[in-house]
Design a protein around this motif. Structure first.
Motif, PDB file in Angstrom:
ATOM      1  N   VAL A   1      -2.749   0.204  -4.054  1.00  0.00           N
ATOM      2  CA  VAL A   1      -1.885  -0.965  -4.161  1.00  0.00           C
ATOM      3  C   VAL A   1      -0.858  -0.718  -5.251  1.00  0.00           C
ATOM      4  O   VAL A   1      -1.195  -0.318  -6.367  1.00  0.00           O
ATOM      5  CB  VAL A   1      -2.705  -2.231  -4.474  1.00  0.00           C
ATOM      6  N   ALA A   2       0.407  -0.943  -4.907  1.00  0.00           N
ATOM      7  CA  ALA A   2       1.488  -0.791  -5.871  1.00  0.00           C
ATOM      8  C   ALA A   2       2.328  -2.066  -5.882  1.00  0.00           C
ATOM      9  O   ALA A   2       2.557  -2.677  -4.842  1.00  0.00           O
ATOM     10  CB  ALA A   2       2.366   0.406  -5.515  1.00  0.00           C
ATOM     11  N   HIS A   3       2.760  -2.469  -7.046  1.00  0.00           N
ATOM     12  CA  HIS A   3       3.666  -3.611  -7.182  1.00  0.00           C
ATOM     13  C   HIS A   3       5.071  -3.046  -7.244  1.00  0.00           C
ATOM     14  O   HIS A   3       5.394  -2.251  -8.133  1.00  0.00           O
ATOM     15  CB  HIS A   3       3.329  -4.405  -8.442  1.00  0.00           C
TER      16      HIS A   3
ATOM     17  N   MET B   1       0.852  -1.185   0.000  1.00  0.00           N
ATOM     18  CA  MET B   1       0.000   0.000   0.000  1.00  0.00           C
ATOM     19  C   MET B   1       0.888   1.235   0.000  1.00  0.00           C
ATOM     20  O   MET B   1       1.715   1.416   0.899  1.00  0.00           O
ATOM     21  CB  MET B   1      -0.919   0.019   1.213  1.00  0.00           C
ATOM     22  N   GLU B   2       0.748   2.077  -1.008  1.00  0.00           N
ATOM     23  CA  GLU B   2       1.564   3.273  -1.140  1.00  0.00           C
ATOM     24  C   GLU B   2       0.679   4.497  -1.276  1.00  0.00           C
ATOM     25  O   GLU B   2      -0.389   4.440  -1.894  1.00  0.00           O
ATOM     26  CB  GLU B   2       2.476   3.153  -2.373  1.00  0.00           C
ATOM     27  N   LEU B   3       1.131   5.595  -0.696  1.00  0.00           N
ATOM     28  CA  LEU B   3       0.381   6.845  -0.774  1.00  0.00           C
ATOM     29  C   LEU B   3       0.647   7.503  -2.120  1.00  0.00           C
ATOM     30  O   LEU B   3       1.776   7.894  -2.426  1.00  0.00           O
ATOM     31  CB  LEU B   3       0.787   7.771   0.366  1.00  0.00           C
TER      32      LEU B   3
ATOM     33  N   CYS C   1      -2.488 -12.355   1.665  1.00  0.00           N
ATOM     34  CA  CYS C   1      -1.578 -11.554   2.480  1.00  0.00           C
ATOM     35  C   CYS C   1      -2.290 -10.308   3.003  1.00  0.00           C
ATOM     36  O   CYS C   1      -3.492 -10.133   2.828  1.00  0.00           O
ATOM     37  CB  CYS C   1      -0.336 -11.224   1.666  1.00  0.00           C
ATOM     38  N   GLY C   2      -1.544  -9.437   3.642  1.00  0.00           N
ATOM     39  CA  GLY C   2      -2.147  -8.340   4.389  1.00  0.00           C
ATOM     40  C   GLY C   2      -2.294  -7.040   3.633  1.00  0.00           C
ATOM     41  O   GLY C   2      -2.602  -6.011   4.248  1.00  0.00           O
ATOM     42  N   VAL C   3      -2.076  -7.027   2.334  1.00  0.00           N
ATOM     43  CA  VAL C   3      -2.260  -5.814   1.522  1.00  0.00           C
ATOM     44  C   VAL C   3      -3.667  -5.852   0.959  1.00  0.00           C
ATOM     45  O   VAL C   3      -3.965  -6.646   0.057  1.00  0.00           O
ATOM     46  CB  VAL C   3      -1.213  -5.729   0.404  1.00  0.00           C
ATOM     47  N   GLN C   4      -4.531  -5.016   1.490  1.00  0.00           N
ATOM     48  CA  GLN C   4      -5.932  -5.037   1.076  1.00  0.00           C
ATOM     49  C   GLN C   4      -6.054  -4.740  -0.417  1.00  0.00           C
ATOM     50  O   GLN C   4      -5.567  -3.730  -0.913  1.00  0.00           O
ATOM     51  CB  GLN C   4      -6.743  -4.022   1.870  1.00  0.00           C
TER      52      GLN C   4
ATOM     53  N   GLY D   1      -4.612  -6.444  -2.702  1.00  0.00           N
ATOM     54  CA  GLY D   1      -3.411  -6.892  -3.384  1.00  0.00           C
ATOM     55  C   GLY D   1      -3.281  -8.408  -3.371  1.00  0.00           C
ATOM     56  O   GLY D   1      -4.131  -9.120  -2.826  1.00  0.00           O
ATOM     57  N   GLY D   2      -2.216  -8.895  -3.967  1.00  0.00           N
ATOM     58  CA  GLY D   2      -1.963 -10.328  -4.012  1.00  0.00           C
ATOM     59  C   GLY D   2      -0.869 -10.721  -3.046  1.00  0.00           C
ATOM     60  O   GLY D   2      -0.657 -10.065  -2.021  1.00  0.00           O
ATOM     61  N   GLU D   3      -0.174 -11.809  -3.370  1.00  0.00           N
ATOM     62  CA  GLU D   3       0.910 -12.260  -2.498  1.00  0.00           C
ATOM     63  C   GLU D   3       2.021 -11.213  -2.445  1.00  0.00           C
ATOM     64  O   GLU D   3       2.314 -10.533  -3.425  1.00  0.00           O
ATOM     65  CB  GLU D   3       1.487 -13.586  -2.999  1.00  0.00           C
ATOM     66  N   THR D   4       2.627 -11.120  -1.267  1.00  0.00           N
ATOM     67  CA  THR D   4       3.748 -10.213  -1.073  1.00  0.00           C
ATOM     68  C   THR D   4       4.743 -10.922  -0.168  1.00  0.00           C
ATOM     69  O   THR D   4       4.352 -11.788   0.624  1.00  0.00           O
ATOM     70  CB  THR D   4       3.252  -8.866  -0.494  1.00  0.00           C
ATOM     71  N   PRO D   5       6.025 -10.636  -0.260  1.00  0.00           N
ATOM     72  CA  PRO D   5       7.004 -11.510   0.392  1.00  0.00           C
ATOM     73  C   PRO D   5       7.281 -11.244   1.860  1.00  0.00           C
ATOM     74  O   PRO D   5       7.841 -12.110   2.542  1.00  0.00           O
ATOM     75  CB  PRO D   5       8.272 -11.251  -0.428  1.00  0.00           C
TER      76      PRO D   5
END
Length: 408
Positions: free
Chosen positions: A43-45, A34-36, A370-373, A375-379
């Protein structure tokens, strides 16, 4: 000790090794965050920094811990490469450097922990040098566990127990004095302001940004030093939180509610995560009972346990599994309770959460939520795969694998 828990952690570890982006002896990952963007969170990759929360320091720590149980040169090599990305080369920048979870402080802690796991004294010293510089560089940190002085105390005392370094006690006391100096006093007790009043109507309850985390940090400091002032303020902090307890919800309110057009706070909700609500508050009370023997803290921990357990009777494959705000993090309360209260029923609750993850995601090879609302998998450790893997290591060996949500 069940081998299935290690199987889950190993598969996650191997996935992280496979997905690492490597360059010049370093490793990083791509994932969602999550990025401002302007005035909105999106959500940003992206690639990551070196911090414990979402960056390579936390991933390295998981890989090194996994290597204890399933030794593999690839795990060790990737953990070291992740640390090379995490550790600053030319000093520590002031921005965020004092944070345990979000700054160079935590990256140095990870290096010291990994050095101990790998029996690598130079790596330990390198990590401790980063911690020392980070703790000294920011003169006026924020207060909370996630980004500020309350987050220093448990990790520094853990390192001090291993090394005996005098500077660590000095840094811990400086963190404690900062907490004493920045309290807000009211008829409810003491609290700390962390976010603007247009976002939070009152100083926050809860662990990562509220009074629970600061209170238990002061209890740790009292236990280490014997100084009464830390105990007194800790008790007042817990009194503040206790005064807001909702009998209706059997939980503590999350005051991150915006002020409406009439200048009044919107209706409060109650969190159900390590960061806000019963799970994190319960962890603080379990540790408070350990440190003080005050049964009032045990009783509050039992309330938090029941509040956290109640939603588990409603199975859902949509819940995140992250440590910060998800099933793995909530399970940490039950793992700790099984040990502190010495009641195996609570470990059974944590293991049932583990079974849910195994059935929904491990056996089916679905992506872990994962915990990014949105979003998908994050490490990372607190929001992603490394933290889910850490949870399964905790299930396998709860006494040998330390908590990363209640560090002491």
């Amino acid at each position: 000790m069940s081998e299935i828990h290690l199987d889950v952690a190993q598969r996650i570890g191997m996935q992280l090794c496979r997905d690492a982006v490597r360059w010049n002896g370093r490793a990083n990952w791509l994932g969602d965050s999550m990025e401002l963007c302007g005035d909105q969170w999106r959500v940003a990759h992206k690639s990551f920094g070196g911090d414990l929360y979402g960056g390579t320091g936390g991933i390295a720590l998981f890989l090194a811990q996994l290597d204890r149980f399933r030794p593999d040169p690839l795990l060790r090599e990737t953990a070291r490469a992740a640390l090379e990305h995490a550790l600053p080369k030319n000093g520590v920048s002031a921005e965020g450097s004092s944070a345990f979870y979000n700054g160079a402080f935590g990256a140095g802690f990870a290096a010291a922990e990994i050095g101990a796991l790998f029996d690598d004294a130079p790596l330990v010293e390198r990590g401790l040098a980063v911690v020392k510089k980070a703790a000294a560089e920011v003169s006026e940190p924020s207060f909370d566990v996630l980004t500020g002085s309350a987050g220093w105390i448990g990790p520094l005392l853990r390192l001090h127990a291993r090394t005996g370094e005098k500077w660590m006690l000095n840094a811990v006391k400086r963190a404690g004095e900062h907490l004493l100096r920045t309290v807000n006093r009211s008829e409810r007790g003491v609290s700390w302001g962390s976010i603007p009043k247009e976002v939070a109507a009152h100083d926050l309850t809860g662990y990562s940004h509220g009074t629970a985390g600061a209170g238990v940090a002061l209890l740790e400091l009292h236990h280490a030093t014997g100084e009464q002032k830390y105990l007194d303020v800790a008790n007042e902090a817990f009194a503040y939180e206790r005064s807001w307890f909702s009998q209706e919800h059997q939980n503590w309110p999350d005051f991150r509610s915006r002020i409406n057009a009439e200048g009044q706070p919107e209706q409060f909700s109650c969190g159900l995560a390590w960061c806000h609500g019963a799970p994190g508050i319960g962890l603080s009370r379990l540790r408070a009972w350990q440190l003080t023997g005050d049964t009032a803290y045990r009783d509050e921990a039992l309330v938090a346990l029941r509040a956290t357990q109640a939603p588990l009777s409603q199975p859902s494959s949509e819940l995140p599994f992250a440590l910060c705000h998800g099933m793995a993090g909530n399970a940490e309360l039950f793992i700790e309770a099984a040990d502190v209260i010495d009641d195996p029923q609570w470990m059974g609750v944590a293991e049932a959460i583990g079974v849910r993850g195994i059935d929904y995601y491990h056996h089916t090879r679905r992506h872990w939520p994962c915990g990014v609302q949105g979003g998908g998998e994050t490490p990372g450790l607190l929001l992603g795969l490394a933290g889910i893997g850490w949870f399964y290591l905790r299930l396998h060996d709860p006494k040998g694998v330390p908590s990363m949500l209640l560090v002491h």
